[in-house]
Every structure is written in structure tokens, then in C-alpha cells.
Scaffold this active site. Structure first.
Site, short mmCIF file in Angstrom:
data_model
loop_
_atom_site.label_atom_id
_atom_site.label_comp_id
_atom_site.label_asym_id
_atom_site.label_seq_id
_atom_site.Cartn_x
_atom_site.Cartn_y
_atom_site.Cartn_z
N ARG A 87 65.33 -38.21 -29.77
CA ARG A 87 65.18 -39.63 -30.13
C ARG A 87 66.38 -40.37 -29.52
NH1 ARG A 87 63.96 -41.01 -36.24
NH2 ARG A 87 62.97 -42.83 -35.30
N ASP A 245 71.65 -47.13 -37.11
CA ASP A 245 71.43 -46.04 -36.17
C ASP A 245 72.48 -46.04 -35.06
OD1 ASP A 245 68.66 -46.60 -37.50
OD2 ASP A 245 68.72 -44.52 -36.81
N ASN A 255 69.18 -50.94 -36.37
CA ASN A 255 68.69 -50.26 -37.58
C ASN A 255 67.18 -50.43 -37.62
OD1 ASN A 255 69.28 -48.74 -40.04
ND2 ASN A 255 68.52 -50.54 -41.12
N LYS A 256 66.57 -49.87 -38.62
CA LYS A 256 65.11 -49.88 -38.75
C LYS A 256 64.51 -51.27 -38.55
CE LYS A 256 62.94 -47.10 -39.16
NZ LYS A 256 62.31 -46.52 -37.94
O1 MRU Z 1 63.17 -43.89 -37.92
P1 MRU Z 1 64.12 -43.45 -38.99
O2 MRU Z 1 63.46 -43.24 -40.31
O3 MRU Z 1 64.95 -42.27 -38.55
O4 MRU Z 1 65.12 -44.68 -39.16
C1 MRU Z 1 66.23 -44.52 -39.99
C2 MRU Z 1 67.01 -45.78 -40.19
O5 MRU Z 1 66.78 -46.79 -39.56
C3 MRU Z 1 68.15 -45.72 -41.15
O6 MRU Z 1 68.36 -46.96 -41.73
C4 MRU Z 1 69.42 -45.29 -40.39
O7 MRU Z 1 69.20 -44.12 -39.65
C5 MRU Z 1 70.56 -45.11 -41.30
S1 MRU Z 1 70.30 -43.69 -42.32
C6 MRU Z 1 71.64 -43.39 -43.27
#
Ligand code: MRU
Length: 349
Positions: A87, A245, A255-256
């Protein structure tokens, strides 16, 4: 908050809670080969920036055991390259894969055979354990520091906190990032409510955060993503807490998907917007948000759910898994080592 470790090393294998099966079932995967680790990361059986960093670290330990870099460096390096690119957005994955691979390569170097690190596979495993232990410590520190900052910024109790995606023990090794702050507020008896955004298309907020909040006994409600800015405008939350992220050198934060909308809504409503992330997610080699690669996960997740079509056949879709919140919308970054008050002109570097 999980009683089972999200990620564990047992008897030569990487064991992970299969997050695709929650909340219906709490089951673990036992992975013994690098392709299985890559597959688990890609399909989000393990997810969250720190957690995929730790999973990638153990993946390198499996790679070094399968293809000894002393005898087959090409195969080892190919496995490492595949792992680090499973990823693209969370810097933790590439960073931890590189770190553990470097430990294995150092143990494989001519003359290293008598070193204390042992074989490359031993050295890789020891480094992966260190990565895990550091992330565990980081999540404890962020919870305390973030809760202190929230109480300082909000100035009254009890506190209502809004969050998105899943940033709890499932996304890290133990307590999490933003959700660790919410857990700490709850443990201190000052959490009125957490509002979890459901987090389309894969519903990490609904499936995972609501599950973790339930297990910790914290009062919470779930809201659809589109309701976030309006709820903030109506005064439903005192603070927004998100994970990250990748945090770029200028503070821009990936972030998400949906985080940016919350940041806009929070700015408009005058609600503090906090990013909580370990130093392992801060990437000063990336200058700004424009330089962060955003994973596009393809249309399938958008046009169907659980095997049921949610759009007419053939509908095209765009599916960015993350967005970037510009630093001017972020009140502060809380890490395991510091608080960076962007609202007061502080900088990361
Ligand atoms: O696609 P994902 O579920 O891996 O996305 C995760 C996020 O966006 C979290 O907010 C981020 O990784 C921080 S986790 C402590």
C-alpha cells in the site's frame, strides 16, 4: 481496545486479527509466507498505518527466513520490494520494511557472521520486535498527551469527541492514536460521547471503531460521513480527533477519505481539529501534501457492499482511500514525543 493483540508473533508465524471479519467474528489469521502478508495488507485484513508498519516488519522476518540474504540476496530483496509497496500512502509500511531489511542485510554482510545479531533472519525478527515495542509505547504516550491537550483546548468537561475511520488498538499495536485519546478521556471519566463517522466505503468507523468503543464501555453514536460538517455546525462535538497515514514536513496530513471534510467543518464551526500520530508516521522527506501518493482502491468497493450491488451495473466510480488536510486547518499534531501547535505558528522541522 482489544484484549487480543492485533498483531503477534507466535511459533515462527505472524498472527493477525482478521479485520475484514469484524464485527461479526473475532478470528485470527496465521501467516507464514510473504505473499500472504502482502495479501492481508492489500485487502485490509490488517490496516491502519502503525499496524501495517508492524506487519510489514514481521513480513521481512519471514522473507529473511525463506530467502537468506547471504545465499539469495536477489530473492530477499524482491520480497522486501513487494512488501514495501503493498500500500502506498502510509509511510509506516515502507519505513519499517526498510528498517528491518537493513538489519537483515547488516547481519548478512561479510564478516557479520560472528556478530551478536545472529543470522539475518534472527536479526530481522529482533528488529521487528523492536518496531512492535516502540509502537506500543508510542500509543500509550499519545493517549495521555492528547487527552491533556483536549482538556486544555476545550476548557470544560465532559468532552464530546468526533472521529473517523479506526485509529484504535486494531490500527496499531495496543491503544491506538486518536482513539487512544478518546479511551484515555473515557478512563479519566470526562468523555460525554464519541461520535464515530461510519467511513465509507469499507466502514472502518462502523465495523471497527464502534466495536472498540463498545468493548471499552465508552458512550458513542455512529453517524454517516455526510453528516460530519453539519453536526459540527450544530455544536455536536467539542473536538475532532483523527489519525494519520503520513504527515508531510509542512504538517499537511493524509488520512482516511472524509477527514478533509471534517477539517473544513471544524474550521467553520471553530472546533479544534487534532491529528494524533506517532513520530513513525511523520515523514519530513515528503515536503507537502501534494507529494503524498494517494491510494485509489478501484471502483468495486464503491459500487457494491457485501456482494450486493449498490449502483447500476457498469457505473464508473472513483475511490481515493485517503485525502489530505492542509496544515492551516489543523489545530495541532500530537505525537508520542511532542505537541506541535500549528495554530500558534509552530512547525514540525
Ligand atoms: O485504509 P485504512 O483503514 O488502513 O486507513 C487507516 C486510516 O486512515 C487511519 O486513520 C490511519 O492509518 C491512522 S491509524 C492509527
Amino acid at each position: 481496545v482489544t484484549t487480543e493483540p492485533t498483531i503477534a508473533w507466535r511459533d515462527g508465524a505472524l498472527e493477525l486479527i482478521d479485520q475484514t471479519r469484524l464485527p461479526a467474528e473475532l478470528v485470527s489469521l496465521r501467516l507464514t509466507a510473504v505473499p500472504d502478508v502482502i495479501d492481508a495488507i492489500k485487502r485490509l485484513a490488517v490496516r491502519g498505518a502503525p499496524a501495517i508498519g508492524v506487519a510489514g516488519a514481521y513480513g521481512v522476518a519471514l522473507a529473511a527466513a525463506a530467502d537468506d540474504p547471504r545465499t539469495d540476496p536477489g530473492a530477499f530483496r524482491a520480497a522486501v520490494a513487494a512488501l514495501r509497496s503493498a500500500r502506498p500512502t502510509a509511510v509506516n509500511l515502507a519505513r519499517m520494511v526498510d528498517r528491518v531489511a537493513a538489519a537483515a542485510e547488516a547481519a548478512a554482510a561479510p564478516g557479520a557472521g560472528t556478530g551478536a545479531a545472529g543470522s539475518p533472519a534472527d536479526a530481522a525478527l529482533a528488529e521487528a520486535h523492536r518496531v512492535r515495542d516502540e509502537e506500543r509505547e508510542a500509543s500509550r504516550a499519545m493517549g495521555e498527551r492528547g487527552a491533556d491537550l483536549v482538556l486544555d483546548l476545550v476548557g470544560r468537561t465532559p468532552v464530546r469527541a468526533m472521529t473517523i475511520c479506526n485509529t484504535g488498538g486494531l490500527a496499531t499495536v495496543e491503544r491506538g492514536t486518536a482513539l487512544a485519546v478518546i479511551q484515555t478521556l473515557h478512563e479519566r471519566g470526562v468523555l460525554a460521547e464519541a461520535i464515530a463517522m461510519e467511513t465509507r466505503p469499507l466502514l472502518q468507523g462502523a465495523r471497527l471503531t464502534a466495536w472498540e468503543l463498545g468493548r471499552m464501555g465508552a458512550p458513542h453514536r455512529l453517524a454517516v460521513d455526510g453528516a460530519g460538517p453539519f453536526l459540527l455546525a450544530r455544536g455536536a462535538a467539542d473536538v475532532v480527533l483523527i489519525g494519520a497515514d503520513r504527515v508531510a514536513a509542512n504538517g499537511d496530513t493524509a488520512n482516511k477519505i472524509g477527514s478533509y471534510s471534517l477539517a473544513l467543518g471544524a474550521a467553520r464551526a471553530g472546533v479544534p481539529f487534532l491529528v494524533v500520530a506517532p513520530e513513525s508516521t511523520v515523514d519530513v522527506a515528503t515536503a507537502s501534501g501534494a507529494d503524498i501518493e494517494i491510494e485509489d482502491r478501484g471502483p468495486a468497493e464503491v459500487v457494491a457492499w457485501g456482494g450486493v450491488a449498490t449502483a447500476p451495473p457498469g457505473t464508473a466510480a472513483v475511490n481515493p482511500a485517503f485525502d489530505v488536510t492542509p496544515v492551516d486547518l489543523i489545530t495541532a499534531l500530537v505525537t508520542d514525543r511532542r505537541v506541535v501547535r500549528f495554530d500558534q505558528g509552530h512547525t514540525l522541522t
